[in-house]
Design a protein around this motif. Structure first.
Motif, PDB file in Angstrom:
ATOM      1  N   THR A  71     -51.599 -63.222  67.149  1.00 53.65           N
ATOM      2  CA  THR A  71     -51.702 -63.329  68.590  1.00 53.65           C
ATOM      3  C   THR A  71     -50.764 -62.031  69.263  1.00 53.65           C
ATOM      4  N   PHE A  72     -51.191 -61.580  70.585  1.00 51.93           N
ATOM      5  CA  PHE A  72     -50.658 -60.608  70.946  1.00 51.93           C
ATOM      6  C   PHE A  72     -49.644 -60.895  72.240  1.00 51.93           C
ATOM      7  N   SER A  73     -48.560 -60.546  72.443  1.00 50.18           N
ATOM      8  CA  SER A  73     -47.859 -60.921  73.696  1.00 50.18           C
ATOM      9  C   SER A  73     -48.465 -60.303  74.950  1.00 50.18           C
ATOM     10  N   ARG A  74     -49.241 -59.549  74.900  1.00 49.53           N
ATOM     11  CA  ARG A  74     -49.853 -59.065  76.373  1.00 49.53           C
ATOM     12  C   ARG A  74     -51.150 -58.547  75.831  1.00 49.53           C
ATOM     13  N   THR A  75     -52.107 -58.157  76.752  1.00 54.50           N
ATOM     14  CA  THR A  75     -53.339 -57.682  76.567  1.00 54.50           C
ATOM     15  C   THR A  75     -53.172 -56.223  76.239  1.00 54.50           C
ATOM     16  N   ILE A  76     -53.593 -55.764  75.086  1.00 54.53           N
ATOM     17  CA  ILE A  76     -53.799 -54.282  74.682  1.00 54.53           C
ATOM     18  C   ILE A  76     -54.905 -53.721  75.032  1.00 54.53           C
ATOM     19  N   PHE A  77     -54.713 -52.574  75.825  1.00 59.43           N
ATOM     20  CA  PHE A  77     -56.000 -52.052  76.506  1.00 59.43           C
ATOM     21  C   PHE A  77     -56.433 -50.893  75.540  1.00 59.43           C
ATOM     22  N   GLY A  78     -57.624 -50.658  75.329  1.00 56.18           N
ATOM     23  CA  GLY A  78     -58.261 -49.332  74.536  1.00 56.18           C
ATOM     24  C   GLY A  78     -57.885 -49.781  73.043  1.00 56.18           C
ATOM     25  N   ILE A  79     -58.209 -50.911  72.525  1.00 55.20           N
ATOM     26  CA  ILE A  79     -57.905 -51.054  70.980  1.00 55.20           C
ATOM     27  C   ILE A  79     -59.123 -50.453  70.447  1.00 55.20           C
ATOM     28  N   SER A  80     -58.627 -49.732  69.456  1.00 55.93           N
ATOM     29  CA  SER A  80     -59.736 -48.878  68.491  1.00 55.93           C
ATOM     30  C   SER A  80     -59.995 -49.761  67.238  1.00 55.93           C
ATOM     31  N   THR A  81     -58.875 -50.284  66.768  1.00 54.03           N
ATOM     32  CA  THR A  81     -59.123 -50.834  65.279  1.00 54.03           C
ATOM     33  C   THR A  81     -57.958 -52.140  65.227  1.00 54.03           C
ATOM     34  N   MET A  82     -58.544 -53.044  64.591  1.00 53.86           N
ATOM     35  CA  MET A  82     -57.485 -54.242  64.318  1.00 53.86           C
ATOM     36  C   MET A  82     -57.503 -54.389  62.928  1.00 53.86           C
ATOM     37  N   GLY A  83     -56.627 -55.027  62.085  1.00 49.66           N
ATOM     38  CA  GLY A  83     -56.588 -54.863  60.899  1.00 49.66           C
ATOM     39  C   GLY A  83     -55.500 -55.942  60.219  1.00 49.66           C
ATOM     40  N   TRP A  84     -55.874 -56.360  58.892  1.00 52.92           N
ATOM     41  CA  TRP A  84     -54.754 -57.017  58.245  1.00 52.92           C
ATOM     42  C   TRP A  84     -54.337 -56.144  56.933  1.00 52.92           C
ATOM     43  N   TYR A  85     -53.364 -56.129  56.750  1.00 58.48           N
ATOM     44  CA  TYR A  85     -52.586 -55.258  55.640  1.00 58.48           C
ATOM     45  C   TYR A  85     -52.043 -56.462  54.590  1.00 58.48           C
TER      46      TYR A  85
ATOM     47  N   GLN B 137     -43.025 -53.445  75.493  1.00 60.92           N
ATOM     48  CA  GLN B 137     -43.580 -53.377  74.143  1.00 60.92           C
ATOM     49  C   GLN B 137     -44.383 -54.510  73.704  1.00 60.92           C
ATOM     50  N   VAL B 138     -45.488 -54.294  73.026  1.00 58.74           N
ATOM     51  CA  VAL B 138     -46.174 -55.449  72.613  1.00 58.74           C
ATOM     52  C   VAL B 138     -45.599 -55.908  71.467  1.00 58.74           C
ATOM     53  N   GLN B 139     -45.816 -57.309  71.132  1.00 57.69           N
ATOM     54  CA  GLN B 139     -45.225 -58.023  69.921  1.00 57.69           C
ATOM     55  C   GLN B 139     -46.548 -58.650  69.458  1.00 57.69           C
ATOM     56  N   LEU B 140     -46.691 -58.344  68.197  1.00 54.20           N
ATOM     57  CA  LEU B 140     -47.812 -59.188  67.342  1.00 54.20           C
ATOM     58  C   LEU B 140     -47.298 -60.336  66.741  1.00 54.20           C
ATOM     59  N   VAL B 141     -47.796 -61.517  66.673  1.00 52.67           N
ATOM     60  CA  VAL B 141     -47.040 -62.786  65.963  1.00 52.67           C
ATOM     61  C   VAL B 141     -48.295 -63.268  65.281  1.00 52.67           C
ATOM     62  N   GLU B 142     -47.748 -63.132  63.646  1.00 53.03           N
ATOM     63  CA  GLU B 142     -48.885 -63.867  62.774  1.00 53.03           C
ATOM     64  C   GLU B 142     -48.385 -65.224  62.592  1.00 53.03           C
TER      65      GLU B 142
END
Length: 116
Positions: free
Chosen positions: A23-37, A1-6
């Motif tokens: 930052t991501f705990s591991r590479t995420i393949f096939g990223i379509s969107t990144m965002g901030w909420y 499971q990927v963890q995102l750490v702000e």
């Protein structure tokens, strides 16, 4: 499971600046969107800024001209540069990543407080 750490949140005076990192705990393949909420108590989480795989960005009207979203060169991080912060920007900020396989990942949130 990927963890995102702000990181990068904190207390700042009106007119000040902050830079949020995710930052991501591991590479995420096939990223379509990144965002901030962001989210404040009693309100729904709202999109602040987004960036798609091709590099196009979009911003909420309230932050246009003040916030800038960017991604790391290896696409393993996403950033939010915030300038001229206002009291109404106070919220918990979350990063979000979606991939082409219909998976979505959220960070744990970082508090941004704008106050004099």
């Amino acid at each position: 499971q990927v963890q995102l750490v702000e990181s990068g949140g904190g207390l700042v005076q009106p007119g000040g600046s902050l830079r949020l990192s995710c930052t991501f705990s591991r590479t995420i393949f096939g990223i379509s969107t990144m965002g901030w909420y962001r989210q404040t108590p009693g309100k729904e989480r709202e999109l602040v800024a987004g960036i798609i795989s091709g590099g196009s960005t979009n911003y909420a009207d309230a932050v246009k001209g003040r916030f800038t979203i960017s991604r790391g060169n290896a696409k393993n991080a996403v950033y939010l540069q915030m300038i001229n912060l206002k009291v109404e920007d106070t919220a918990v900020y979350y990063c979000y990543v979606a991939d082409v396989y219909a998976s979505g990942y959220w960070g744990q949130g970082t508090q941004v407080t704008v106050s004099s």
